[in-house]
Design a protein around this motif. Structure first.
Motif, PDB file in Angstrom:
ATOM      1  N   HIS A 205      -4.404  -2.838   2.357  1.00  0.00           N
ATOM      2  CA  HIS A 205      -4.510  -1.622   1.544  1.00  0.00           C
ATOM      3  C   HIS A 205      -5.974  -1.307   1.279  1.00  0.00           C
ATOM      4  CE1 HIS A 205      -4.691   0.563  -2.363  1.00  0.00           C
ATOM      5  NE2 HIS A 205      -3.712   1.268  -1.810  1.00  0.00           N
ATOM      6  N   ALA A 206      -6.769  -2.349   1.046  1.00  0.00           N
ATOM      7  CA  ALA A 206      -8.198  -2.148   0.829  1.00  0.00           C
ATOM      8  C   ALA A 206      -8.882  -1.599   2.077  1.00  0.00           C
ATOM      9  CB  ALA A 206      -8.851  -3.467   0.412  1.00  0.00           C
ATOM     10  N   ASP A 207      -8.262  -1.826   3.245  1.00  0.00           N
ATOM     11  CA  ASP A 207      -8.810  -1.317   4.506  1.00  0.00           C
ATOM     12  C   ASP A 207      -8.248   0.054   4.873  1.00  0.00           C
ATOM     13  OD1 ASP A 207     -10.392  -3.545   4.878  1.00  0.00           O
ATOM     14  OD2 ASP A 207      -8.849  -4.632   6.001  1.00  0.00           O
ATOM     15  N   GLY A 208      -7.374   0.599   4.034  1.00  0.00           N
ATOM     16  CA  GLY A 208      -6.896   1.952   4.279  1.00  0.00           C
ATOM     17  C   GLY A 208      -5.413   2.125   4.525  1.00  0.00           C
ATOM     18  N   ILE A 209      -4.649   1.038   4.660  1.00  0.00           N
ATOM     19  CA  ILE A 209      -3.214   1.142   4.916  1.00  0.00           C
ATOM     20  C   ILE A 209      -2.495   1.691   3.684  1.00  0.00           C
ATOM     21  CG2 ILE A 209      -1.088  -0.164   5.333  1.00  0.00           C
ATOM     22  CD1 ILE A 209      -2.704   0.154   7.815  1.00  0.00           C
ATOM     23  N   ARG A 210      -1.553   2.643   3.926  1.00  0.00           N
ATOM     24  CA  ARG A 210      -0.807   3.240   2.814  1.00  0.00           C
ATOM     25  C   ARG A 210       0.694   3.247   3.056  1.00  0.00           C
ATOM     26  NH1 ARG A 210      -5.005   2.269   1.250  1.00  0.00           N
ATOM     27  NH2 ARG A 210      -6.513   3.547   0.076  1.00  0.00           N
ATOM     28  N   THR A 211       1.162   2.722   4.179  1.00  0.00           N
ATOM     29  CA  THR A 211       2.594   2.681   4.463  1.00  0.00           C
ATOM     30  C   THR A 211       3.002   1.262   4.833  1.00  0.00           C
ATOM     31  OG1 THR A 211       2.580   4.970   5.263  1.00  0.00           O
ATOM     32  CG2 THR A 211       4.481   3.630   5.850  1.00  0.00           C
ATOM     33  N   PHE A 212       4.014   0.745   4.130  1.00  0.00           N
ATOM     34  CA  PHE A 212       4.447  -0.635   4.318  1.00  0.00           C
ATOM     35  C   PHE A 212       5.937  -0.661   4.675  1.00  0.00           C
ATOM     36  CE2 PHE A 212       0.953  -0.490   1.352  1.00  0.00           C
ATOM     37  CZ  PHE A 212       0.082  -1.448   1.846  1.00  0.00           C
ATOM     38  N   LEU A 213       6.246  -1.278   5.810  1.00  0.00           N
ATOM     39  CA  LEU A 213       7.629  -1.527   6.201  1.00  0.00           C
ATOM     40  C   LEU A 213       7.936  -2.971   5.826  1.00  0.00           C
ATOM     41  CD1 LEU A 213       7.589   0.108   9.751  1.00  0.00           C
ATOM     42  CD2 LEU A 213       8.093   1.179   7.558  1.00  0.00           C
ATOM     43  N   VAL A 214       8.943  -3.167   5.011  1.00  0.00           N
ATOM     44  CA  VAL A 214       9.212  -4.490   4.449  1.00  0.00           C
ATOM     45  C   VAL A 214      10.559  -5.001   4.926  1.00  0.00           C
ATOM     46  CG1 VAL A 214       9.457  -5.837   2.336  1.00  0.00           C
ATOM     47  CG2 VAL A 214       7.850  -3.911   2.414  1.00  0.00           C
ATOM     48  N   GLY A 215      10.537  -6.137   5.623  1.00  0.00           N
ATOM     49  CA  GLY A 215      11.771  -6.789   6.035  1.00  0.00           C
ATOM     50  C   GLY A 215      12.171  -7.801   4.989  1.00  0.00           C
ATOM     51  N   SER A 216      12.726  -7.322   3.891  1.00  0.00           N
ATOM     52  CA  SER A 216      13.148  -8.188   2.797  1.00  0.00           C
ATOM     53  C   SER A 216      13.889  -7.345   1.769  1.00  0.00           C
ATOM     54  CB  SER A 216      11.954  -8.884   2.133  1.00  0.00           C
ATOM     55  OG  SER A 216      12.374  -9.690   1.045  1.00  0.00           O
ATOM     56  N   ALA A 217      14.757  -7.996   1.007  1.00  0.00           N
ATOM     57  CA  ALA A 217      15.468  -7.328  -0.084  1.00  0.00           C
ATOM     58  C   ALA A 217      15.065  -7.912  -1.433  1.00  0.00           C
ATOM     59  CB  ALA A 217      16.984  -7.468   0.116  1.00  0.00           C
ATOM     60  N   ASP A 218      13.979  -8.685  -1.439  1.00  0.00           N
ATOM     61  CA  ASP A 218      13.529  -9.362  -2.650  1.00  0.00           C
ATOM     62  C   ASP A 218      12.819  -8.396  -3.598  1.00  0.00           C
ATOM     63  OD1 ASP A 218      11.622 -11.041  -4.391  1.00  0.00           O
ATOM     64  OD2 ASP A 218      12.823 -12.575  -3.402  1.00  0.00           O
ATOM     65  N   GLY A 219      13.143  -8.487  -4.883  1.00  0.00           N
ATOM     66  CA  GLY A 219      12.578  -7.587  -5.870  1.00  0.00           C
ATOM     67  C   GLY A 219      11.079  -7.703  -6.055  1.00  0.00           C
ATOM     68  N   ARG A 220      10.476  -8.814  -5.612  1.00  0.00           N
ATOM     69  CA  ARG A 220       9.024  -8.963  -5.762  1.00  0.00           C
ATOM     70  C   ARG A 220       8.257  -7.858  -5.035  1.00  0.00           C
ATOM     71  NH1 ARG A 220       6.714 -13.696  -7.820  1.00  0.00           N
ATOM     72  NH2 ARG A 220       4.861 -12.369  -7.663  1.00  0.00           N
ATOM     73  N   PHE A 221       8.844  -7.302  -3.996  1.00  0.00           N
ATOM     74  CA  PHE A 221       8.139  -6.294  -3.213  1.00  0.00           C
ATOM     75  C   PHE A 221       8.131  -4.917  -3.871  1.00  0.00           C
ATOM     76  CE2 PHE A 221       9.278  -9.527  -0.059  1.00  0.00           C
ATOM     77  CZ  PHE A 221       8.025  -9.756   0.496  1.00  0.00           C
ATOM     78  N   ALA A 222       8.749  -4.792  -5.030  1.00  0.00           N
ATOM     79  CA  ALA A 222       8.715  -3.512  -5.749  1.00  0.00           C
ATOM     80  C   ALA A 222       7.288  -3.125  -6.120  1.00  0.00           C
ATOM     81  CB  ALA A 222       9.592  -3.587  -7.001  1.00  0.00           C
TER      82      ALA A 222
END
Length: 210
Positions: free
Chosen positions: A90-107
């Motif tokens: 994100h610090a390098d410019g990424i703004r879209t994340f595809l997450v292979g997980s159903a864990d609430g930590r990724f909220a």
């Protein structure tokens, strides 16, 4: 990296992929990669004790150009490793994340940009995660005998000749030597493949996946 780039974060434990044999594991990873589409890179986190000899899972990931993030077992260890990586890109410019997980930590990724989930059909998603994601991609787990082969198989009983039967002649030494050479060649080829996979991984984060 640019803001349009997308990163795939795979929580292998949450996806039920850490205990699979090579063929079903590859089938599941290829399903996730196909669903992700065009991405800058993919990272997969999983926990394994340091006492284990080797890491065949890392080799499998490298063959598919997925960077392995091996962490020591602990509470939310894999999730925390993926979140730390997300903050770095994100610090390098990424703004879209595809997450292979159903864990609430990724909220918490919702504070960094757009979040999309890749989860299996009927896999429950944590409520706080479902409330903040922009899209959920439901995927079918690869099925079939070839993909879901069992971990253990019964070995066939040895076929002993009946009493009084003639003893077969020993194998031709020339043939035995040829077979031994073939086995050595196969082992050498496998070693080359693993080394190539590691070089493949070193170059992963320097160019986008298309």
């Amino acid at each position: 990296m640019i803001s349009e780039d997308r990163v795939l974060l795979l929580d292998l434990e949450n996806l039920g992929a850490t205990q699979l044999r090579p063929r079903p594991l590859r089938a599941r990873l290829e399903t996730l990669l196909a669903a992700a589409g065009t991405i800058h890179h993919a990272v997969a986190a999983y926990a394994r004790p340091d006492t284990l000899d080797g890491d065949p899972l890392a080799s499998q990931l490298a063959q598919l150009r997925i960077a392995p993030l091996r962490v020591a077992p602990g509470p939310d260890a894999a999730e925390l490793a993926l979140l730390a990586h997300a903050h770095r890109v994100h610090a390098d410019g990424i703004r879209t994340f595809l997450v292979g997980s159903a864990d609430g930590r990724f909220a918490e990724l919702a504070r960094l940009g757009r979040v999309e989930l890749l989860v299996w059909n009927e896999q429950p998603v944590a409520t706080k995660l479902a409330d903040v994601v922009h899209h959920v991609h439901r995927l079918s787990r690869p099925t079939g005998a070839a993909a879901e082969e069992p971990v253990d198989r019964e070995q066939p009983e040895p076929d002993f000749p009946p009493p009084g039967a003639p003893i077969p002649a020993p194998a031709d030494p020339r043939h035995t030597g040829t077979s031994h050479a073939a086995r050595l060649l196969a082992a050498f080829t496998t070693g080359i493949g693993i080394a190539a996979g590691q070089r493949f991984l070193d170059a992963l984060l320097t160019r986008p996946r298309r």
